[in-house]
Design a protein around this motif. Structure first.
Motif, mmCIF file in Angstrom:
data_model
loop_
_atom_site.group_PDB
_atom_site.id
_atom_site.type_symbol
_atom_site.label_atom_id
_atom_site.label_comp_id
_atom_site.label_asym_id
_atom_site.label_seq_id
_atom_site.Cartn_x
_atom_site.Cartn_y
_atom_site.Cartn_z
ATOM 1 N N UNK A 49 0.847 -1.187 0.000
ATOM 2 C CA UNK A 49 0.000 0.000 0.000
ATOM 3 C C UNK A 49 0.884 1.239 0.000
ATOM 4 N N UNK A 50 0.243 2.393 -0.239
ATOM 5 C CA UNK A 50 0.969 3.661 -0.165
ATOM 6 C C UNK A 50 0.693 4.354 1.159
ATOM 7 N N UNK A 51 -0.558 4.480 1.532
ATOM 8 C CA UNK A 51 -0.915 5.226 2.737
ATOM 9 C C UNK A 51 -1.848 4.381 3.605
ATOM 10 N N UNK A 52 -1.456 4.172 4.857
ATOM 11 C CA UNK A 52 -2.266 3.365 5.776
ATOM 12 C C UNK A 52 -3.679 3.905 5.914
ATOM 13 N N UNK A 53 -3.824 5.208 6.065
ATOM 14 C CA UNK A 53 -5.139 5.802 6.314
ATOM 15 C C UNK A 53 -6.090 5.554 5.145
ATOM 16 N N UNK A 54 -5.599 5.700 3.913
ATOM 17 C CA UNK A 54 -6.445 5.443 2.739
ATOM 18 C C UNK A 54 -6.817 3.970 2.651
ATOM 19 N N UNK A 55 -5.846 3.117 2.903
ATOM 20 C CA UNK A 55 -6.076 1.672 2.853
ATOM 21 C C UNK A 55 -7.115 1.251 3.892
ATOM 22 N N UNK A 56 -6.919 1.700 5.132
ATOM 23 C CA UNK A 56 -7.809 1.295 6.215
ATOM 24 C C UNK A 56 -9.205 1.877 6.073
#
Length: 123
Positions: A49-56
């Motif tokens: 993934x690139x960004x945890x917040x977007x993924x989560x």
């Protein structure tokens, strides 16, 4: 783009969170924790993934629970290997390694280590 900066494996985050708990840090030193992380991560499918917040924010709760359960199982399996570490008793073990003193043919004919054996064989 720098892949190590812009992209990461989310499973590393989950493994790291579990191994950072007192349950593991009180039992194992840093070398053993690194071994546990490597052994566990090798059992898990990477989720880049690139960004945890977007993924989560887009990940279903059920899927996150599956990731966590898979991580816990992988760490338990890795822990069993650390507890029964073969490296602790090496005097009776034959160590096979590549040698510059051997001919190319002798090196090619030596027995493969467990980690060198191919998963798939050609038919």
């Amino acid at each position: 783009m720098q892949i190590s900066v812009d992209v990461h494996n989310y499973m590393e985050t989950l493994v790291g969170a579990i191994l950072a708990s007192d349950e593991y840090t009180s039992k194992y030193d840093n070398e053993q924790l690194a071994d546990l992380a490597c052994l566990a991560l090798n059992q898990l499918r990477p989720v880049y993934i690139r960004h945890d917040i977007d993924f989560l924010s887009r990940l279903a709760e059920e899927r996150l629970l599956v990731f966590r359960q898979q991580t816990e199982v992988a760490i338990e399996a890795a822990e069993s290997l650390i507890k029964d570490d073969r490296r602790a008793v090496r005097e009776d073990e034959d160590i096979s390694e590549y040698s510059l003193d051997m001919t190319e043919e002798e090196n090619d004919n030596r027995e493969l280590e467990w980690f060198e054996k191919p998963i798939l064989t050609k038919k």
